[in-house]
Design an enzyme around this catalytic site. Structure first.
Site, mmCIF file in Angstrom:
data_model
loop_
_atom_site.group_PDB
_atom_site.id
_atom_site.type_symbol
_atom_site.label_atom_id
_atom_site.label_comp_id
_atom_site.label_asym_id
_atom_site.label_seq_id
_atom_site.Cartn_x
_atom_site.Cartn_y
_atom_site.Cartn_z
ATOM 1 N N GLU A 189 0.865 -1.190 0.000
ATOM 2 C CA GLU A 189 0.000 0.000 0.000
ATOM 3 C C GLU A 189 0.892 1.227 0.000
ATOM 4 O OE1 GLU A 189 -3.890 -1.637 2.396
ATOM 5 O OE2 GLU A 189 -2.151 -1.109 3.597
ATOM 6 N N HIS A 220 -5.664 -11.707 5.706
ATOM 7 C CA HIS A 220 -5.863 -11.503 4.261
ATOM 8 C C HIS A 220 -4.864 -12.294 3.410
ATOM 9 C CE1 HIS A 220 -8.470 -8.518 5.703
ATOM 10 N NE2 HIS A 220 -7.733 -7.437 5.553
HETATM 11 C C1 BG6 Z 1 -7.725 -3.994 6.375
HETATM 12 C C2 BG6 Z 1 -6.492 -3.537 7.103
HETATM 13 O O1 BG6 Z 1 -8.222 -5.177 6.933
HETATM 14 O O2 BG6 Z 1 -7.411 -4.214 5.006
HETATM 15 C C3 BG6 Z 1 -5.927 -2.280 6.467
HETATM 16 O O3 BG6 Z 1 -6.810 -3.286 8.470
HETATM 17 C C4 BG6 Z 1 -5.709 -2.489 4.982
HETATM 18 O O4 BG6 Z 1 -4.721 -1.888 7.097
HETATM 19 C C5 BG6 Z 1 -6.969 -3.057 4.324
HETATM 20 O O5 BG6 Z 1 -5.389 -1.231 4.402
HETATM 21 C C6 BG6 Z 1 -6.709 -3.433 2.871
HETATM 22 O O6 BG6 Z 1 -7.904 -3.829 2.249
HETATM 23 P P1 BG6 Z 1 -8.041 -3.783 0.669
HETATM 24 O O7 BG6 Z 1 -9.364 -4.401 0.378
HETATM 25 O O8 BG6 Z 1 -7.969 -2.351 0.266
HETATM 26 O O9 BG6 Z 1 -6.879 -4.582 0.117
#
Ligand code: BG6
Length: 471
Positions: free
Chosen positions: A204, A228
């Site tokens: 990110e 994730h």
């Molecule tokens: C969240 C985290 O679960 O997922 C964040 O707490 C992160 O830190 C986010 O930025 C990322 O989600 P996505 O869907 O944008 O990849």
């Protein structure tokens, strides 16, 4: 039976603003909501402020708003204000829910309050007829996850608990399963005989965005790697489930997670971006990682010896989410005139974030008299090919309202993922600083034999990777 009310603990928080209200608007538009939404929060907001905040959140994120739909949603938003530790808050909520038979209670809050809230709900009888959705991370290590599970079990049976990980709601992540098991082309080569390595990157380019207090107590490993990234890993590595029931899926996930070899300190690199310590809510001497990279092995017949590399971080060079499968080199007998004309290995790159799709790198004959090869990419953009898909939170909220566990985590896979990480959480490795907008510490680059496969279509990035070194 479909739920008839939705309660959002943390209704004035960051997750509600960024993800849940926009998802609720989409659901209202699709005719999937049509029930009241009751926020619960400790912030002393009025109902008008709560509605105005939701409206702003929706307008900021959704294009082409239909004002009639927006008004219909906002008119059905209510707020209960109160301390999560106080019994009166739950009495107020019980009164608010008195007309409803089956509410979904979504705990969009930090995990240390899950138990307190569930006890509060149980005390006033709400848990007898409610589904409870708990956000990740579920616990902060194996011991605390076991304790949390023990205390929730006393209040709620497993079938009333929905452990959310929004990556399970991403169509791009589900596509990994379809790609592998609906195409004869790939599954026969999806193993140690043909695959050299697997790399998963979730980077990110932004930082902690005002979530300092939460983030500093969690860090990259607990915030996204344990949940994730492990979802992506299991989708890539699991055996085909016997059918598409929740049970069959979970049974396969647990098998693959159970085969992960015990992590060693040298398999992990932790980093923290320069400037993190000066941000709001961060302890001046914080040891929290904003970056983590890891090499792991899955000791089963399919994957023995194949390294799986994972990295995730804040303030990285770009925002991307992708999995790269690198195949073994073909024999060089025919096309090896010189170093530069040797065939490159095939690569399958799944782009799982915004503009998701897949790129497959193949070798073709280079133009000219000589029989040498050149690399070509077959690229598919899923939105262009298949149309726009729903956002993860919309799909998951809809599933929770419907009572469908398929896209939620079963407790054993949550515990197993903590078990994998436990050795490195107990003995965290050294923290390396890295510059914002780089690829993290250079130690993470060295972790991968042959280097990370550069993230798709990014050649212009800032390549200084670590303090004092450039590559
Ligand atoms: C969240 C985290 O679960 O997922 C964040 O707490 C992160 O830190 C986010 O930025 C990322 O989600 P996505 O869907 O944008 O990849």
């Amino acid at each position: 039976m479909r739920a008839d009310a939705l309660v959002l603990f943390g209704g004035t928080g960051d997750l509600a603003k960024k993800k849940l209200f926009p998802a609720l608007y989409e659901m209202e538009e699709a005719g999937e909501l049509e029930i009241p939404v009751i926020g619960v929060a400790s912030s002393k907001w009025t109902q008008e402020e709560f509605r105005a905040n939701a409206e702003r959140a929706i307008r900021d994120r959704i294009k082409n708003i239909d004002e009639v739909i927006l008004k219909r949603l906002l008119d059905e938003l209510y707020l209960v204000v109160g301390d999560y530790r106080s019994p009166e808050t739950f009495e107020l909520l019980r009164d608010q829910l008195s007309a409803f038979k089956l509410p979904v209670i979504y705990l969009a809050i930090a995990p240390d309050m899950f138990e307190t809230i569930c006890k509060g709900l149980a005390r006033v009888g709400i848990t007898q007829h409610a589904r409870v959705v708990v956000e990740k991370p579920f616990g902060r290590d194996l011991t605390s996850a076991l304790e949390l599970d023990d205390s929730l079990k006393k209040i709620l049976p497993e079938d009333q608990i929905y452990r959310i990980d929004h990556y399970l709601g991403k169509e791009s992540v589900e596509d990994l399963l379809v790609f592998r098991f609906a195409n004869t082309l790939f599954e026969p080569v999806w193993n140690r005989n043909y695959i050299a390595s697997v790399q998963i990157t979730m980077s990110e380019d932004f930082g902690i965005e005002g979530r300092g207090k939460f983030y500093d107590g969690v860090g990259a490993t607990r915030d996204v790697l344990q949940n994730h990234m492990f979802q992506v890993l299991t989708m890539l590595a699991m055996e085909p489930p016997i059918d598409l029931t929740s049970k069959a899926m979970q049974d396969e996930k647990i098998k693959v997670l159970s085969a992960v070899r015990e992590l060693q300190p040298e398999d992990v690199v932790r980093g923290q971006y320069v400037g993190y310590l000066g941000e709001d809510g961060i302890a001046a001497d914080s040891d929290t990682e904003t970056f983590v990279a890891m090499r792991l092995f899955i000791d089963n017949w399919r994957w023995a010896g194949v390294p799986f590399y994972m990295r995730t971080g804040k303030k990285m060079a770009v925002t991307t989410l992708e999995a790269v499968i690198e195949f073994k080199q073909p024999p060089r007998i025919l096309f090896s005139e010189s170093e530069s004309s040797q065939p490159m290995p095939n690569i399958v790159r799944f782009r799982l974030g915004a503009s998701d799709g897949v790129d497959i790198s193949l070798q073709a004959k280079a133009p000219g008299a000589r029989l040498v090869t050149d690399c070509v990419d077959l690229t598919v953009e899923f939105a262009a090919a298949l149309g726009e898909r729903k956002e993860a939170y919309e799909r998951l909220l809809d599933a929770a309202l419907e009572g469908d566990h398929f896209r939620f985590n079963r407790i054993d896979s949550v515990l197993q993922s903590w078990k994998v990480l436990d050795p490195i959480l107990k003995n965290p490795s050294k923290l390396h600083p890295y510059f914002a907008h780089s690829w993290g510490p250079s130690e993470a680059i060295e972790l991968v034999a042959g280097g990370w496969n550069l993230v798709g279509k990014v050649s212009h990035i800032h390549t200084q990777t670590s303090l004092g070194s450039a590559s």
